[in-house]
Motif scaffolding. Structure first.
Motif, mmCIF file in Angstrom:
data_model
loop_
_atom_site.group_PDB
_atom_site.id
_atom_site.type_symbol
_atom_site.label_atom_id
_atom_site.label_comp_id
_atom_site.label_asym_id
_atom_site.label_seq_id
_atom_site.Cartn_x
_atom_site.Cartn_y
_atom_site.Cartn_z
ATOM 1 N N ARG A 5 1.253 -3.652 -11.119
ATOM 2 C CA ARG A 5 1.544 -2.561 -10.198
ATOM 3 C C ARG A 5 2.546 -1.740 -10.226
ATOM 4 N NH1 ARG A 5 -2.434 -2.997 -6.125
ATOM 5 N NH2 ARG A 5 -3.769 -4.896 -6.045
ATOM 6 N N GLN A 6 2.494 -0.365 -10.191
ATOM 7 C CA GLN A 6 3.518 0.471 -10.300
ATOM 8 C C GLN A 6 4.103 0.665 -9.222
ATOM 9 O OE1 GLN A 6 1.925 3.920 -12.258
ATOM 10 N NE2 GLN A 6 1.600 2.753 -14.264
ATOM 11 N N ASN A 7 3.499 0.578 -8.096
ATOM 12 C CA ASN A 7 3.919 0.721 -6.558
ATOM 13 C C ASN A 7 4.533 -0.448 -5.978
ATOM 14 O OD1 ASN A 7 3.233 3.405 -6.894
ATOM 15 N ND2 ASN A 7 1.216 3.236 -6.343
ATOM 16 N N GLY A 8 4.855 -1.461 -6.550
ATOM 17 C CA GLY A 8 5.297 -2.875 -5.835
ATOM 18 C C GLY A 8 4.151 -3.785 -5.561
ATOM 19 N N PHE A 9 4.342 -4.487 -4.412
ATOM 20 C CA PHE A 9 3.343 -5.405 -4.069
ATOM 21 C C PHE A 9 2.156 -4.864 -3.332
ATOM 22 C CE2 PHE A 9 7.463 -7.711 -3.587
ATOM 23 C CZ PHE A 9 7.266 -8.823 -4.594
ATOM 24 N N SER A 10 1.004 -5.340 -3.410
ATOM 25 C CA SER A 10 -0.203 -5.088 -2.551
ATOM 26 C C SER A 10 -0.062 -5.028 -1.295
ATOM 27 C CB SER A 10 -1.471 -5.892 -3.035
ATOM 28 O OG SER A 10 -1.236 -7.165 -2.592
ATOM 29 N N LEU A 11 -0.831 -4.692 -0.460
ATOM 30 C CA LEU A 11 -0.871 -4.499 1.118
ATOM 31 C C LEU A 11 -0.860 -5.875 1.532
ATOM 32 C CD1 LEU A 11 -0.664 -3.297 3.685
ATOM 33 C CD2 LEU A 11 -3.396 -2.783 3.479
ATOM 34 N N LEU A 12 -1.839 -6.700 1.016
ATOM 35 C CA LEU A 12 -1.966 -8.107 1.482
ATOM 36 C C LEU A 12 -0.781 -8.917 1.369
ATOM 37 C CD1 LEU A 12 -3.700 -10.186 3.028
ATOM 38 C CD2 LEU A 12 -4.822 -10.722 0.849
ATOM 39 N N THR A 13 -0.104 -8.938 0.173
ATOM 40 C CA THR A 13 0.973 -9.599 -0.452
ATOM 41 C C THR A 13 2.360 -9.175 0.291
ATOM 42 O OG1 THR A 13 0.137 -9.816 -2.558
ATOM 43 C CG2 THR A 13 2.546 -10.296 -2.352
ATOM 44 N N ALA A 14 2.585 -8.007 0.603
ATOM 45 C CA ALA A 14 3.641 -7.475 1.355
ATOM 46 C C ALA A 14 3.705 -7.860 3.019
ATOM 47 C CB ALA A 14 3.725 -5.836 1.200
ATOM 48 N N THR A 15 2.376 -7.831 3.513
ATOM 49 C CA THR A 15 2.251 -8.282 4.669
ATOM 50 C C THR A 15 2.369 -9.761 4.875
ATOM 51 O OG1 THR A 15 0.791 -6.401 5.122
ATOM 52 C CG2 THR A 15 0.708 -8.238 6.847
ATOM 53 N N GLY A 16 1.833 -10.511 3.896
ATOM 54 C CA GLY A 16 1.955 -12.092 4.178
ATOM 55 C C GLY A 16 3.488 -12.383 3.734
ATOM 56 N N ALA A 52 6.266 -0.094 6.842
ATOM 57 C CA ALA A 52 7.103 -0.136 5.966
ATOM 58 C C ALA A 52 6.420 0.245 4.247
ATOM 59 C CB ALA A 52 8.038 -1.072 5.725
ATOM 60 N N TRP A 53 5.408 -0.592 4.087
ATOM 61 C CA TRP A 53 4.683 -0.659 3.131
ATOM 62 C C TRP A 53 3.959 0.864 2.901
ATOM 63 C CZ3 TRP A 53 -0.382 -0.103 1.777
ATOM 64 C CH2 TRP A 53 -0.783 -0.368 0.603
ATOM 65 N N MET A 54 3.194 1.181 4.015
ATOM 66 C CA MET A 54 2.411 2.605 3.900
ATOM 67 C C MET A 54 3.514 3.685 4.089
ATOM 68 S SD MET A 54 -0.302 1.889 7.081
ATOM 69 C CE MET A 54 -0.953 3.249 6.880
ATOM 70 N N ARG A 55 4.638 3.670 4.511
ATOM 71 C CA ARG A 55 5.584 4.683 4.292
ATOM 72 C C ARG A 55 6.036 4.783 2.919
ATOM 73 N NH1 ARG A 55 11.331 5.430 7.630
ATOM 74 N NH2 ARG A 55 11.908 7.476 6.282
ATOM 75 N N ARG A 56 6.185 3.687 2.304
ATOM 76 C CA ARG A 56 6.756 3.590 0.790
ATOM 77 C C ARG A 56 5.721 4.093 -0.101
ATOM 78 N NH1 ARG A 56 10.120 1.474 -2.825
ATOM 79 N NH2 ARG A 56 9.503 0.934 -4.775
ATOM 80 N N ARG A 57 4.506 3.817 0.187
ATOM 81 C CA ARG A 57 3.131 4.304 -0.502
ATOM 82 C C ARG A 57 3.255 5.817 -0.432
ATOM 83 N NH1 ARG A 57 -0.873 1.044 -2.782
ATOM 84 N NH2 ARG A 57 -1.211 3.064 -3.626
ATOM 85 N N ARG A 58 3.422 6.463 0.774
ATOM 86 C CA ARG A 58 3.187 7.897 1.064
ATOM 87 C C ARG A 58 4.274 8.547 0.354
ATOM 88 N NH1 ARG A 58 3.687 7.955 5.943
ATOM 89 N NH2 ARG A 58 5.968 8.499 6.227
ATOM 90 N N GLU A 59 5.642 7.838 0.061
ATOM 91 C CA GLU A 59 6.644 8.717 -0.366
ATOM 92 C C GLU A 59 6.623 8.577 -2.035
ATOM 93 O OE1 GLU A 59 10.069 6.404 0.902
ATOM 94 O OE2 GLU A 59 10.224 7.592 3.008
ATOM 95 N N GLN A 60 5.852 7.651 -2.420
ATOM 96 C CA GLN A 60 5.849 7.470 -3.941
ATOM 97 C C GLN A 60 4.689 8.571 -4.272
ATOM 98 O OE1 GLN A 60 4.736 3.217 -4.069
ATOM 99 N NE2 GLN A 60 7.058 2.757 -4.786
ATOM 100 N N ARG A 61 3.751 8.804 -3.288
ATOM 101 C CA ARG A 61 2.455 9.730 -3.925
ATOM 102 C C ARG A 61 3.296 11.042 -3.719
ATOM 103 N NH1 ARG A 61 -0.876 6.200 -0.433
ATOM 104 N NH2 ARG A 61 -0.485 7.869 1.394
ATOM 105 N N ILE A 62 4.157 11.164 -2.662
ATOM 106 C CA ILE A 62 4.769 12.759 -2.513
ATOM 107 C C ILE A 62 5.571 12.767 -3.876
ATOM 108 C CG2 ILE A 62 6.185 14.109 -1.209
ATOM 109 C CD1 ILE A 62 5.185 12.591 1.095
ATOM 110 N N ALA A 63 6.359 11.963 -4.252
ATOM 111 C CA ALA A 63 7.249 12.232 -5.261
ATOM 112 C C ALA A 63 6.317 12.335 -6.602
ATOM 113 C CB ALA A 63 8.355 10.672 -5.380
ATOM 114 N N ALA A 64 5.157 11.510 -6.688
ATOM 115 C CA ALA A 64 4.449 11.659 -8.113
ATOM 116 C C ALA A 64 3.862 13.112 -7.823
ATOM 117 C CB ALA A 64 3.368 10.707 -7.860
ATOM 118 N N ARG A 65 3.505 13.724 -6.973
ATOM 119 C CA ARG A 65 3.053 14.987 -6.762
ATOM 120 C C ARG A 65 3.999 15.989 -7.085
ATOM 121 N NH1 ARG A 65 -0.432 16.513 -1.705
ATOM 122 N NH2 ARG A 65 -0.828 18.498 -3.150
ATOM 123 N N LEU A 66 5.225 15.694 -6.804
ATOM 124 C CA LEU A 66 6.415 16.759 -7.015
ATOM 125 C C LEU A 66 6.536 16.618 -8.539
ATOM 126 C CD1 LEU A 66 8.782 16.241 -3.950
ATOM 127 C CD2 LEU A 66 7.164 18.066 -4.373
#
Length: 217
Positions: A5-16, A52-66
């Motif tokens: 994965r390019q964006n780190g752990f999955s949602l389930l793994t990060a939460t666990g 925190a995981w959702m915020r990181r994903r959002r920031e990564q999507r914004i950075a990719a669009r920029l």
């Protein structure tokens, strides 16, 4: 092999992971609870991990669009010569009257000895039949030009703002001198066969009125 994965752990793994870490911290901080762990004790930390995981994903999507954006700014090309650098040449239109055309306007300068103040400056649009627009009047030519330049500087239309923002050349037909220039910076210059020299505003005004006695054809 599973695709990394390019964006780190999955949602389930990060939460666990966050939940287990919180559970361990809670057990270590309260020894009395070590024998009876409560699965719900780590729920708040799990929620924080999810946020925190959702915020990181959002920031990564914004950075990719920029990174994908390609922005270019195109400025209009500057004119080869601005109106400021062009001399505005007046022609004699009768006794005590001079005309000059520039940027779609006609500037009319007139000296009327019977009226007070005696010097008047009007503007006429060349693309319509509207009557002349009186701009300013003053007792002397020098005061009239300074007042007119100040008024035009506050106009909204760019053509009007720069209409008199240059040297103004006046002919002296019938006189030994070639002409008079009202400088953009203020003051007057007399052009003679020997060269150019500064003259007082009163002298420039008298020479212009004397030269305008000759009728222009």
């Amino acid at each position: 092999m599973p695709r990394p994965r390019q964006n780190g752990f999955s949602l389930l793994t990060a939460t666990g992971l966050v939940g287990l870490a919180g559970w361990g911290v809670a057990l270590g901080a309260v020894p009395e609870l070590a024998g009876t762990p409560d699965p719900w004790g780590a729920a708040p930390l799990a929620v924080l991990g999810l946020a925190a995981w959702m915020r990181r994903r959002r920031e990564q999507r914004i950075a990719a669009r920029l990174r994908d954006l390609r922005i270019s700014v195109c400025l209009p090309a500057a004119p080869a010569a601005g109106l400021r650098d062009q001399e505005l040449a007046f022609s004699l239109a009768g006794q005590g009257c001079w005309h000059a055309r520039r940027a779609g306007w006609q500037v009319e300068l007139r000296q009327q000895a019977a009226t007070a103040p005696g010097w008047h400056l009007s503007l006429i649009r060349l693309d319509c039949t509207d009557p002349a627009l009186p701009l300013a009047a003053a007792a002397s030519l020098d005061a009239l030009l300074r007042l007119s330049r100040g008024l035009l500087a506050g106009m909204e239309q760019p053509g009007l703002r720069e209409l008199l923002d240059c040297d103004l050349a006046f002919p002296l037909p019938g006189l030994a001198a070639a002409g008079i220039t009202a400088l953009a910076e203020g003051g007057f210059a007399l052009h003679e066969a020997e060269g150019c020299r500064a003259i007082a505003p009163e002298q420039a005004e008298a020479l212009l009125l004397r030269g305008s006695v000759v009728t222009a054809f």
